[in-house]
Design an enzyme around this catalytic site. Sequence first.
Site, short mmCIF file in Angstrom:
data_model
loop_
_atom_site.label_atom_id
_atom_site.label_comp_id
_atom_site.label_asym_id
_atom_site.label_seq_id
_atom_site.Cartn_x
_atom_site.Cartn_y
_atom_site.Cartn_z
N LYS A 1 0.46 -1.56 -0.10
CA LYS A 1 -0.45 0.01 -0.03
C LYS A 1 1.05 0.92 -0.22
O LYS A 1 0.63 2.49 -1.12
CB LYS A 1 -1.03 -0.16 1.06
CG LYS A 1 -1.99 1.19 1.67
CD LYS A 1 -2.43 0.66 2.93
CE LYS A 1 -2.55 0.12 3.68
NZ LYS A 1 -1.54 1.13 4.40
N ARG B 1 -9.30 3.90 10.11
CA ARG B 1 -9.35 2.36 10.05
C ARG B 1 -10.47 1.67 10.68
O ARG B 1 -10.65 0.37 10.73
CB ARG B 1 -8.29 2.39 10.73
CG ARG B 1 -6.86 2.45 11.04
CD ARG B 1 -5.21 2.04 11.65
NE ARG B 1 -4.82 2.55 11.93
CZ ARG B 1 -3.93 1.58 10.82
NH1 ARG B 1 -3.94 1.22 10.58
NH2 ARG B 1 -2.37 2.90 10.62
N ARG C 1 10.86 -12.55 6.00
CA ARG C 1 12.54 -11.67 5.34
C ARG C 1 13.21 -11.62 7.18
O ARG C 1 13.06 -12.55 8.21
CB ARG C 1 11.99 -9.82 6.71
CG ARG C 1 10.58 -9.60 5.05
CD ARG C 1 10.88 -8.28 5.42
NE ARG C 1 9.99 -7.66 6.34
CZ ARG C 1 9.11 -6.92 7.02
NH1 ARG C 1 9.17 -6.18 5.83
NH2 ARG C 1 8.73 -6.58 7.95
N ARG D 1 13.15 -11.37 12.45
CA ARG D 1 12.23 -10.69 14.04
C ARG D 1 10.92 -10.92 14.37
O ARG D 1 10.67 -11.73 13.42
CB ARG D 1 12.30 -9.04 13.29
CG ARG D 1 13.67 -8.62 12.93
CD ARG D 1 13.07 -7.06 12.53
NE ARG D 1 11.93 -6.85 11.93
CZ ARG D 1 11.06 -5.74 12.47
NH1 ARG D 1 11.05 -5.15 12.21
NH2 ARG D 1 9.87 -5.82 11.10
N ARG E 1 -1.39 -10.23 13.58
CA ARG E 1 -2.12 -8.88 12.91
C ARG E 1 -2.97 -8.33 12.30
O ARG E 1 -4.39 -8.31 11.99
CB ARG E 1 -0.78 -8.13 12.62
CG ARG E 1 0.02 -7.97 13.52
CD ARG E 1 1.72 -7.89 12.74
NE ARG E 1 1.80 -6.36 11.53
CZ ARG E 1 2.81 -6.01 11.26
NH1 ARG E 1 3.87 -6.85 10.77
NH2 ARG E 1 2.86 -4.99 9.84
#
Length: 226
Positions: free
Chosen positions: A16, A91, A130, A163, A174
């Site tokens: 985004k 949101r 990642r 991480r 999330r």
Amino acid sequence: MSELNLVLLGPPGSGKGTQGERLQEDLELPYWATGDILRAAVREGTELGRAAKGYMDRGDLVPDEVIVGMIGQRIDSPEAADGFILDGFPRTAPQAEALAAKLEELVRELTAVLLIDVADEEVVRRLGGRRTCVENGHVFHVEFSPPREEGVCDIDGGELVIRDDDKPEVIRHRLEQYHAKTAPLVEHYDGQGLLRRIDGTSSPESVAEEIRRTLATLRLEADEAI
Ligand SMILES: [Zn+2]
């Protein structure tokens, strides 16, 4: 040319932000990530910025009206005469109502809400791959930009780790929060006929192209309506 007042929606990892920056360049419209607006107002010490800082210093959430006030000031400025791109606000459905009320005050309205759709599993693949260098934070991706040697940073030989934020269970959590909050918002905008779904699965170039086509159609519709 009619104004383009846009809201960008999409899960983490949907690209985004990248699309927002492209749109800013292509359309020459201001692109506002709401967090940046908030931080700028606090830094500049505007009246609303001082109000926001009070809440933040007490560890409270900044109320919707304060954020909508800040956005309203930006919208009601020459830089947004031809439109704007909002990212990160609204949101929730109540925030959408607050934004609509502020826009009405300014005799403006949203042109469209672009939802960049990416399936959860694709988000997990993108973010979960990642690997971050413990020495200097260099970022690699097991699939898209793998290091020459597994687990070792190409640049400084540092160890590559996952991480906490990039762990699949954290990403899924999330995403659950994102869906719980965003579903009513998506429904709200869909009900108003403002929602445009963009397939965010393909390359950034293809996504940008689909957004361009969508906006071109919107402009045609707007011109026909005049
Ligand atoms: Zn490194």
